[in-house]
Motif scaffolding. Structure first.
Motif, PDB file in Angstrom:
ATOM      1  N   GLU A  87       0.819  -1.214   0.000  1.00 50.43           N
ATOM      2  CA  GLU A  87       0.000   0.000   0.000  1.00 50.43           C
ATOM      3  C   GLU A  87       0.856   1.270   0.000  1.00 50.43           C
ATOM      4  OE1 GLU A  87      -2.546   1.958   3.494  1.00 50.43           O
ATOM      5  OE2 GLU A  87      -3.375   0.037   2.813  1.00 50.43           O
ATOM      6  N   GLU A  88       1.925   1.279   0.801  1.00 55.37           N
ATOM      7  CA  GLU A  88       2.716   2.495   0.969  1.00 55.37           C
ATOM      8  C   GLU A  88       3.875   2.629  -0.001  1.00 55.37           C
ATOM      9  OE1 GLU A  88       3.843   2.920   5.074  1.00 55.37           O
ATOM     10  OE2 GLU A  88       1.762   2.797   5.758  1.00 55.37           O
ATOM     11  N   THR A  89       4.404   1.507  -0.521  1.00 59.63           N
ATOM     12  CA  THR A  89       5.589   1.591  -1.383  1.00 59.63           C
ATOM     13  C   THR A  89       5.407   0.969  -2.760  1.00 59.63           C
ATOM     14  OG1 THR A  89       6.567  -0.524  -0.709  1.00 59.63           O
ATOM     15  CG2 THR A  89       7.066   1.434   0.661  1.00 59.63           C
ATOM     16  N   GLY A  90       4.409   0.120  -2.911  1.00 59.09           N
ATOM     17  CA  GLY A  90       4.245  -0.589  -4.173  1.00 59.09           C
ATOM     18  C   GLY A  90       4.995  -1.905  -4.236  1.00 59.09           C
ATOM     19  N   TYR A  91       5.874  -2.171  -3.270  1.00 55.36           N
ATOM     20  CA  TYR A  91       6.599  -3.436  -3.233  1.00 55.36           C
ATOM     21  C   TYR A  91       5.685  -4.541  -2.717  1.00 55.36           C
ATOM     22  CZ  TYR A  91      11.156  -1.324  -4.086  1.00 55.36           C
ATOM     23  OH  TYR A  91      12.210  -0.684  -4.643  1.00 55.36           O
ATOM     24  N   GLN A  92       5.818  -5.722  -3.312  1.00 59.25           N
ATOM     25  CA  GLN A  92       5.113  -6.913  -2.840  1.00 59.25           C
ATOM     26  C   GLN A  92       6.158  -7.837  -2.235  1.00 59.25           C
ATOM     27  OE1 GLN A  92       3.211  -8.361  -6.361  1.00 59.25           O
ATOM     28  NE2 GLN A  92       1.473  -6.983  -6.132  1.00 59.25           N
ATOM     29  N   ILE A  93       6.058  -8.085  -0.941  1.00 61.08           N
ATOM     30  CA  ILE A  93       7.041  -8.937  -0.284  1.00 61.08           C
ATOM     31  C   ILE A  93       6.430 -10.298   0.031  1.00 61.08           C
ATOM     32  CG2 ILE A  93       8.365  -7.018   0.657  1.00 61.08           C
ATOM     33  CD1 ILE A  93       7.006  -7.523   3.342  1.00 61.08           C
ATOM     34  N   LYS A  94       7.269 -11.312  -0.017  1.00 59.79           N
ATOM     35  CA  LYS A  94       6.813 -12.665   0.281  1.00 59.79           C
ATOM     36  C   LYS A  94       7.080 -13.036   1.725  1.00 59.79           C
ATOM     37  CE  LYS A  94       7.279 -14.038  -4.461  1.00 59.79           C
ATOM     38  NZ  LYS A  94       8.103 -14.610  -5.464  1.00 59.79           N
ATOM     39  N   ALA A 107       1.839   0.115  22.742  1.00 54.99           N
ATOM     40  CA  ALA A 107       1.406  -0.921  21.808  1.00 54.99           C
ATOM     41  C   ALA A 107       2.533  -1.898  21.516  1.00 54.99           C
ATOM     42  CB  ALA A 107       0.940  -0.280  20.506  1.00 54.99           C
ATOM     43  N   ARG A 108       2.160  -3.106  21.164  1.00 55.08           N
ATOM     44  CA  ARG A 108       3.139  -4.056  20.660  1.00 55.08           C
ATOM     45  C   ARG A 108       3.383  -3.678  19.206  1.00 55.08           C
ATOM     46  NH1 ARG A 108       3.225  -9.047  23.698  1.00 55.08           N
ATOM     47  NH2 ARG A 108       1.719  -8.872  25.374  1.00 55.08           N
ATOM     48  N   LEU A 109       4.643  -3.606  18.814  1.00 57.76           N
ATOM     49  CA  LEU A 109       4.979  -3.184  17.463  1.00 57.76           C
ATOM     50  C   LEU A 109       6.116  -4.054  16.932  1.00 57.76           C
ATOM     51  CD1 LEU A 109       4.170  -0.929  15.409  1.00 57.76           C
ATOM     52  CD2 LEU A 109       6.124   0.343  16.272  1.00 57.76           C
ATOM     53  N   PRO A 110       5.790  -5.266  16.448  1.00 57.07           N
ATOM     54  CA  PRO A 110       6.850  -6.115  15.919  1.00 57.07           C
ATOM     55  C   PRO A 110       7.549  -5.427  14.755  1.00 57.07           C
ATOM     56  CG  PRO A 110       4.797  -7.327  16.150  1.00 57.07           C
ATOM     57  CD  PRO A 110       4.484  -5.880  16.369  1.00 57.07           C
ATOM     58  N   LYS A 111       8.860  -5.614  14.668  1.00 64.20           N
ATOM     59  CA  LYS A 111       9.641  -5.013  13.610  1.00 64.20           C
ATOM     60  C   LYS A 111      10.182  -6.092  12.703  1.00 64.20           C
ATOM     61  CE  LYS A 111      10.619  -2.009  17.118  1.00 64.20           C
ATOM     62  NZ  LYS A 111       9.656  -2.837  17.759  1.00 64.20           N
ATOM     63  N   PHE A 112      10.183  -5.816  11.413  1.00 69.69           N
ATOM     64  CA  PHE A 112      10.660  -6.750  10.412  1.00 69.69           C
ATOM     65  C   PHE A 112      11.655  -6.039   9.522  1.00 69.69           C
ATOM     66  CE2 PHE A 112       6.450  -8.072  11.590  1.00 69.69           C
ATOM     67  CZ  PHE A 112       6.518  -9.453  11.643  1.00 69.69           C
ATOM     68  N   TYR A 113      12.457  -6.817   8.815  1.00 66.10           N
ATOM     69  CA  TYR A 113      13.275  -6.238   7.768  1.00 66.10           C
ATOM     70  C   TYR A 113      13.310  -7.211   6.614  1.00 66.10           C
ATOM     71  CZ  TYR A 113      17.107  -9.400   8.868  1.00 66.10           C
ATOM     72  OH  TYR A 113      17.874 -10.511   9.066  1.00 66.10           O
ATOM     73  N   ILE A 114      13.587  -6.695   5.442  1.00 64.59           N
ATOM     74  CA  ILE A 114      13.751  -7.538   4.263  1.00 64.59           C
ATOM     75  C   ILE A 114      14.887  -6.952   3.450  1.00 64.59           C
ATOM     76  CG2 ILE A 114      12.048  -6.289   2.876  1.00 64.59           C
ATOM     77  CD1 ILE A 114      11.305  -9.103   1.709  1.00 64.59           C
ATOM     78  N   SER A 115      15.695  -7.802   2.888  1.00 60.94           N
ATOM     79  CA  SER A 115      16.788  -7.355   2.031  1.00 60.94           C
ATOM     80  C   SER A 115      16.313  -7.340   0.593  1.00 60.94           C
ATOM     81  CB  SER A 115      17.986  -8.288   2.173  1.00 60.94           C
ATOM     82  OG  SER A 115      18.472  -8.257   3.476  1.00 60.94           O
ATOM     83  N   LEU A 116      16.429  -6.202  -0.046  1.00 63.98           N
ATOM     84  CA  LEU A 116      16.037  -6.059  -1.451  1.00 63.98           C
ATOM     85  C   LEU A 116      17.277  -6.231  -2.305  1.00 63.98           C
ATOM     86  CD1 LEU A 116      13.844  -2.861  -1.121  1.00 63.98           C
ATOM     87  CD2 LEU A 116      13.112  -5.226  -0.996  1.00 63.98           C
ATOM     88  N   SER A 117      17.284  -7.224  -3.179  1.00 60.58           N
ATOM     89  CA  SER A 117      18.473  -7.472  -3.977  1.00 60.58           C
ATOM     90  C   SER A 117      18.303  -7.035  -5.415  1.00 60.58           C
ATOM     91  CB  SER A 117      18.851  -8.944  -3.912  1.00 60.58           C
ATOM     92  OG  SER A 117      17.772  -9.734  -4.352  1.00 60.58           O
ATOM     93  N   ARG A 118      17.127  -6.577  -5.772  1.00 61.29           N
ATOM     94  CA  ARG A 118      16.905  -6.117  -7.144  1.00 61.29           C
ATOM     95  C   ARG A 118      15.947  -4.939  -7.119  1.00 61.29           C
ATOM     96  NH1 ARG A 118      14.915 -11.127  -6.114  1.00 61.29           N
ATOM     97  NH2 ARG A 118      12.711 -11.443  -6.317  1.00 61.29           N
ATOM     98  N   SER A 119      15.863  -4.227  -8.219  1.00 60.00           N
ATOM     99  CA  SER A 119      15.095  -2.988  -8.228  1.00 60.00           C
ATOM    100  C   SER A 119      13.649  -3.181  -8.685  1.00 60.00           C
ATOM    101  CB  SER A 119      15.781  -1.971  -9.149  1.00 60.00           C
ATOM    102  OG  SER A 119      15.838  -2.470 -10.454  1.00 60.00           O
ATOM    103  N   ILE A 120      13.219  -4.423  -8.913  1.00 56.26           N
ATOM    104  CA  ILE A 120      11.840  -4.626  -9.323  1.00 56.26           C
ATOM    105  C   ILE A 120      10.908  -4.498  -8.125  1.00 56.26           C
ATOM    106  CG2 ILE A 120      12.434  -6.051 -11.315  1.00 56.26           C
ATOM    107  CD1 ILE A 120      11.719  -8.510  -9.641  1.00 56.26           C
ATOM    108  N   ARG A 121       9.641  -4.343  -8.378  1.00 53.58           N
ATOM    109  CA  ARG A 121       8.686  -4.083  -7.322  1.00 53.58           C
ATOM    110  C   ARG A 121       8.115  -5.336  -6.663  1.00 53.58           C
ATOM    111  NH1 ARG A 121       8.092   1.029  -5.119  1.00 53.58           N
ATOM    112  NH2 ARG A 121       8.560   2.519  -6.695  1.00 53.58           N
ATOM    113  N   THR A 122       8.491  -6.504  -7.105  1.00 55.64           N
ATOM    114  CA  THR A 122       8.030  -7.735  -6.453  1.00 55.64           C
ATOM    115  C   THR A 122       9.231  -8.436  -5.841  1.00 55.64           C
ATOM    116  OG1 THR A 122       6.243  -8.008  -8.042  1.00 55.64           O
ATOM    117  CG2 THR A 122       6.868  -9.937  -6.775  1.00 55.64           C
ATOM    118  N   ILE A 123       9.160  -8.692  -4.541  1.00 53.97           N
ATOM    119  CA  ILE A 123      10.269  -9.351  -3.865  1.00 53.97           C
ATOM    120  C   ILE A 123       9.783 -10.624  -3.214  1.00 53.97           C
ATOM    121  CG2 ILE A 123      12.364  -8.254  -3.083  1.00 53.97           C
ATOM    122  CD1 ILE A 123      10.846  -6.235  -1.662  1.00 53.97           C
TER     123      ILE A 123
END
Length: 123
Positions: A87-94, A107-123
């Motif tokens: 919704e906010e970036t256009g990226y689709q993460i798996k 509030a509980r606020l779990p934090k996540f990270y993902i490494s982007l290895s390419r410039s396409i919008r689907t990861i």
């Protein structure tokens, strides 16, 4: 549902004296946040969001730069982060890796990270 909660508690100061304090906090529910990191360019992807409190306090545009985040509603943290990222970036993460369970907010606020290895919008 958002509500204002007033809490009164005993606080022990560094000198050992005890003081009764009262504070108010808004409870908006739990959420999740993700930091999108591009390994190749060593950069992060952030969002620009309008926030009324900053506008009221003199930020002419009312815009803030933030990590992608959202309220859980009835979703799991993983589903929330997938929804908010698209919704906010256009990226689709798996999948994203969880690295911290709580921060110093109500509030509980779990934090996540993902490494982007390419410039396409689907990861």
């Amino acid at each position: 549902m958002v509500y204002l909660k007033k809490i009164t508690y005993q606080y022990t100061k560094p000198d050992g004296t005890v003081q009764q304090q009262s504070r108010e906090a808004y409870d908006r529910g739990n959420g999740a946040v993700i930091l999108l990191y591009n390994i190749a360019s060593r950069t992060v992807i952030l969002t620009r969001q309008f926030r009324i409190p900053t506008y009221i306090n003199g930020n002419e545009s009312g815009m803030l730069i933030e990590a992608c985040a959202g309220l859980l509603d009835q979703d799991s943290p993983q589903d929330c982060i997938r929804r908010e990222t698209e919704e906010e970036t256009g990226y689709q993460i798996k999948e994203a890796k969880k690295y911290l369970k709580r921060i110093c907010l109500q509030a509980r606020l779990p934090k996540f990270y993902i490494s982007l290895s390419r410039s396409i919008r689907t990861i």
